[in-house]
Design an enzyme around this catalytic site. Structure first.
Site, mmCIF file in Angstrom:
data_model
loop_
_atom_site.group_PDB
_atom_site.id
_atom_site.type_symbol
_atom_site.label_atom_id
_atom_site.label_comp_id
_atom_site.label_asym_id
_atom_site.label_seq_id
_atom_site.Cartn_x
_atom_site.Cartn_y
_atom_site.Cartn_z
ATOM 1 N N CYS A 61 82.827 24.045 38.752
ATOM 2 C CA CYS A 61 83.997 24.916 38.871
ATOM 3 C C CYS A 61 85.278 24.150 38.518
ATOM 4 O O CYS A 61 85.471 23.014 38.941
ATOM 5 C CB CYS A 61 84.074 25.453 40.302
ATOM 6 S SG CYS A 61 85.440 26.602 40.524
ATOM 7 N N CYS A 116 89.537 22.884 44.940
ATOM 8 C CA CYS A 116 89.464 23.094 46.397
ATOM 9 C C CYS A 116 88.877 21.848 47.087
ATOM 10 O O CYS A 116 87.734 21.464 46.797
ATOM 11 C CB CYS A 116 88.618 24.323 46.711
ATOM 12 S SG CYS A 116 89.082 25.757 45.693
ATOM 13 N N CYS A 175 85.290 21.731 48.611
ATOM 14 C CA CYS A 175 84.156 22.372 47.943
ATOM 15 C C CYS A 175 83.293 21.423 47.111
ATOM 16 O O CYS A 175 83.782 20.753 46.203
ATOM 17 C CB CYS A 175 84.648 23.511 47.054
ATOM 18 S SG CYS A 175 83.262 24.446 46.340
ATOM 19 N N CYS A 195 75.062 38.664 49.678
ATOM 20 C CA CYS A 195 76.327 38.186 49.124
ATOM 21 C C CYS A 195 76.087 37.187 47.996
ATOM 22 O O CYS A 195 75.458 36.150 48.201
ATOM 23 C CB CYS A 195 77.141 37.544 50.253
ATOM 24 S SG CYS A 195 78.742 36.929 49.672
ATOM 25 N N CYS A 219 77.666 42.366 48.337
ATOM 26 C CA CYS A 219 78.918 41.611 48.437
ATOM 27 C C CYS A 219 78.947 40.589 47.305
ATOM 28 O O CYS A 219 77.901 40.057 46.940
ATOM 29 C CB CYS A 219 78.989 40.902 49.793
ATOM 30 S SG CYS A 219 80.451 39.845 49.959
ATOM 31 N N CYS A 271 86.279 41.284 52.630
ATOM 32 C CA CYS A 271 85.750 40.213 53.482
ATOM 33 C C CYS A 271 86.669 39.022 53.263
ATOM 34 O O CYS A 271 86.706 38.469 52.161
ATOM 35 C CB CYS A 271 84.313 39.883 53.074
ATOM 36 S SG CYS A 271 83.645 38.420 53.899
ATOM 37 N N ARG A 280 82.747 36.843 61.512
ATOM 38 C CA ARG A 280 81.487 36.145 61.194
ATOM 39 C C ARG A 280 81.565 34.664 61.511
ATOM 40 O O ARG A 280 82.437 33.954 61.010
ATOM 41 C CB ARG A 280 81.109 36.338 59.717
ATOM 42 C CG ARG A 280 79.769 35.699 59.373
ATOM 43 C CD ARG A 280 79.316 35.983 57.946
ATOM 44 N NE ARG A 280 79.314 37.396 57.683
ATOM 45 C CZ ARG A 280 79.983 37.953 56.672
ATOM 46 N NH1 ARG A 280 80.672 37.210 55.841
ATOM 47 N NH2 ARG A 280 79.944 39.254 56.503
HETATM 48 N N1 SAM Z 1 84.589 30.419 43.644
HETATM 49 C C1 SAM Z 1 84.883 31.530 44.435
HETATM 50 C C2 SAM Z 1 86.138 31.340 45.277
HETATM 51 O O1 SAM Z 1 86.471 30.208 45.617
HETATM 52 O O2 SAM Z 1 86.765 32.354 45.619
HETATM 53 C C3 SAM Z 1 83.748 31.994 45.328
HETATM 54 C C4 SAM Z 1 82.879 30.982 46.014
HETATM 55 S S1 SAM Z 1 83.673 29.897 47.188
HETATM 56 C C5 SAM Z 1 82.438 28.659 47.432
HETATM 57 C C6 SAM Z 1 83.734 30.888 48.665
HETATM 58 C C7 SAM Z 1 84.311 30.286 49.913
HETATM 59 O O3 SAM Z 1 83.401 29.362 50.483
HETATM 60 C C8 SAM Z 1 85.590 29.495 49.816
HETATM 61 O O4 SAM Z 1 86.713 30.294 49.745
HETATM 62 C C9 SAM Z 1 85.580 28.723 51.107
HETATM 63 O O5 SAM Z 1 86.249 29.441 52.118
HETATM 64 C C10 SAM Z 1 84.094 28.609 51.436
HETATM 65 N N2 SAM Z 1 83.641 27.203 51.371
HETATM 66 C C11 SAM Z 1 83.410 26.478 50.264
HETATM 67 N N3 SAM Z 1 83.029 25.219 50.559
HETATM 68 C C12 SAM Z 1 83.021 25.138 51.909
HETATM 69 C C13 SAM Z 1 82.727 24.081 52.816
HETATM 70 N N4 SAM Z 1 82.392 22.871 52.410
HETATM 71 N N5 SAM Z 1 82.806 24.353 54.142
HETATM 72 C C14 SAM Z 1 83.173 25.580 54.570
HETATM 73 N N6 SAM Z 1 83.450 26.610 53.756
HETATM 74 C C15 SAM Z 1 83.398 26.393 52.439
HETATM 75 C C1 DTB Z 2 82.450 32.319 53.317
HETATM 76 O O1 DTB Z 2 83.497 32.537 53.972
HETATM 77 N N1 DTB Z 2 81.620 31.321 53.521
HETATM 78 C C2 DTB Z 2 80.533 31.341 52.585
HETATM 79 C C3 DTB Z 2 80.805 32.647 51.792
HETATM 80 N N2 DTB Z 2 82.052 33.089 52.337
HETATM 81 C C4 DTB Z 2 80.796 32.644 50.338
HETATM 82 C C5 DTB Z 2 80.386 30.106 51.764
HETATM 83 C C6 DTB Z 2 80.216 28.853 52.594
HETATM 84 C C7 DTB Z 2 79.971 27.712 51.656
HETATM 85 C C8 DTB Z 2 79.630 26.448 52.371
HETATM 86 C C9 DTB Z 2 79.422 25.334 51.426
HETATM 87 C C10 DTB Z 2 78.256 25.532 50.493
HETATM 88 O O2 DTB Z 2 77.128 25.862 50.933
HETATM 89 O O3 DTB Z 2 78.411 25.253 49.287
HETATM 90 FE FE1 SF4 Z 3 85.454 26.719 42.764
HETATM 91 FE FE2 SF4 Z 3 84.540 25.935 45.108
HETATM 92 FE FE3 SF4 Z 3 87.099 26.483 44.837
HETATM 93 FE FE4 SF4 Z 3 85.292 28.487 44.744
HETATM 94 S S1 SF4 Z 3 85.749 27.189 46.500
HETATM 95 S S2 SF4 Z 3 87.033 28.157 43.380
HETATM 96 S S3 SF4 Z 3 83.579 27.400 43.774
HETATM 97 S S4 SF4 Z 3 85.991 24.823 43.807
#
Ligand code: SAM
Ligand code: DTB
Ligand code: SF4
Length: 323
Positions: A63, A67, A70, A107, A138, A198, A270
């Site tokens: 990506c 973030c 992430c 989802c 979702c 959500c 949640r």
């Molecule tokens: N790329 C899209 C976005 O960022 O909107 C969708 C997928 S993204 C992985 C969805 C959500 O997962 C993020 O907004 C964040 O709140 C959550 N998330 C990602 N990595 C995480 C982590 N290490 N621990 C907790 N929540 C996480």
């Molecule tokens: C949300 O609030 N938490 C989920 C879902 N929406 C997409 C994602 C959590 C991701 C945790 C890190 C991972 O497994 O990559």
């Molecule tokens: Fe990309 Fe992860 Fe950020 Fe979603 S949360 S935009 S997958 S870097």
């Protein structure tokens, strides 16, 4: 005329009030907070029923966003391997298994800044097919452009997940490649297309209690309030900038859930990422605090989640049933 406020002020004033209210809730003695949250929970929901959603990463890694939490950002050196979009049949197979296990919502998440026009087509197909299974659908695909929410709605999308993640003033410490306003814009597009929202956030990223209040106030100020509010505990992944952040005391996590319940009495709150690292007694307290939804299935997107047997045993021990 000095009683007339500039156009932006009433909203700011409301946000400030909500933030003060959220902060006052977070500051309550733990027992008072939990009692109040459970009381409001019972006024709005069956306290023994928990909704279950299963996640699937339909496009993993690489990506362009930065973030800090992430593991899927191309800017962080993590163990996540980039994978192309999953084929439709694999998505349908996974959704079918999730339904058989008892999940009611499926989802689908993609590691995009947002979908390009050509990316959306296969996702629309996935939404149509999962919907046919009789599950709620979702997606979480990042920022949406004009018209994309309508396309998703047309395909049968019930919910769109897009998190505010944290308080506005802490946001820039976590993400620099898009701003708070971008997120609010996508949420507005989702809402006006008639898709359920959500929207939640992550705690344990080094934010203060006041900043957790700031996140909750922003979520509660959405009008209408989001139908689902995921509260994630940061899953610390090696190679991400936030790995090594000081752990949040479990009491703060439970307080955040309770305050979310009180500020958004009709939303499904949640208990989201972070359950693998969380004692079951703490999860039980989250349910007492008003959490009534979980991610169910052994994987979140790229990281682990408790396996279904373990969750089933926890539900049995607590006398919880599926919503
Ligand atoms: N790329 C899209 C976005 O960022 O909107 C969708 C997928 S993204 C992985 C969805 C959500 O997962 C993020 O907004 C964040 O709140 C959550 N998330 C990602 N990595 C995480 C982590 N290490 N621990 C907790 N929540 C996480
Ligand atoms: C949300 O609030 N938490 C989920 C879902 N929406 C997409 C994602 C959590 C991701 C945790 C890190 C991972 O497994 O990559
Ligand atoms: Fe990309 Fe992860 Fe950020 Fe979603 S949360 S935009 S997958 S870097």
């Amino acid at each position: 005329m000095d009683h007339i406020l500039p156009l932006a002020a009433p909203m700011d004033a409301r946000n400030k009030l909500l933030r003060d209210e959220a902060r006052a809730l977070l500051d309550l003695p733990f027992n008072d907070l939990l009692f109040r949250a459970q009381t409001v929970h019972r006024e709005n929901f069956d306290p023994n029923r928990i909704q279950r959603s299963t996640l699937l990463s339909i496009k993993t890694g690489g990506c362009p966003e930065d973030c800090g939490y992430c593991p899927q950002s191309a800017r962080h050196a993590t163990a996540v391997e980039n994978e192309p979009m999953l084929p439709l049949d694999e998505v349908v197979r996974t959704a079918t298994a999730a339904k058989e296990n008892g999940a009611t919502r499926f989802c689908m998440g993609a590691a995009w800044r947002g979908p390009k026009a050509r990316d959306l087509e296969p996702v629309l197909e996935m939404v149509r097919e999962v919907k046919k299974l009789g599950m709620e659908t979702c997606c979480t695909l990042g920022m949406l452009k004009e018209g994309q929410a309508e396309q998703l709605r047309e395909a049968g999308l019930d919910y769109y997940n897009h998190n505010l993640d944290t308080a506005p003033e802490f946001y820039g410490d976590v993400i620099t490649t898009r701003d708070y306003r971008d997120r609010l814009d996508t949420l507005e597009r989702v809402r006006s297309a008639g898709i359920h929202v959500c929207c939640g956030g992550i705690v344990g990223m080094g934010e203060s209690r006041d900043q957790r209040a700031g996140l909750l106030a922003q979520l509660a100020a959405l009008d209408p309030q989001p139908e689902s509010v995921p509260i994630n505990q940061l899953v610390q992944v090696e190679g991400t900038p936030l790995a090594g952040t000081q752990q949040l005391p479990w009491t703060e996590f439970v307080r955040t859930v309770a305050a979310a319940r009180l500020l958004m009495p009709r939303s499904f709150v949640r208990l989201s990422a972070g359950r693998t690292q969380m004692h079951e007694a703490v999860q039980a307290l989250c349910f007492l605090a008003g959490a009534n939804s979980i991610f169910y299935g052994e994987k979140l997107l790229t990281t682990g989640n408790p396996d279904v047997e373990r969750d089933d045993a926890l539900f049995a021990a607590l006398g919880l049933s599926a919503a």
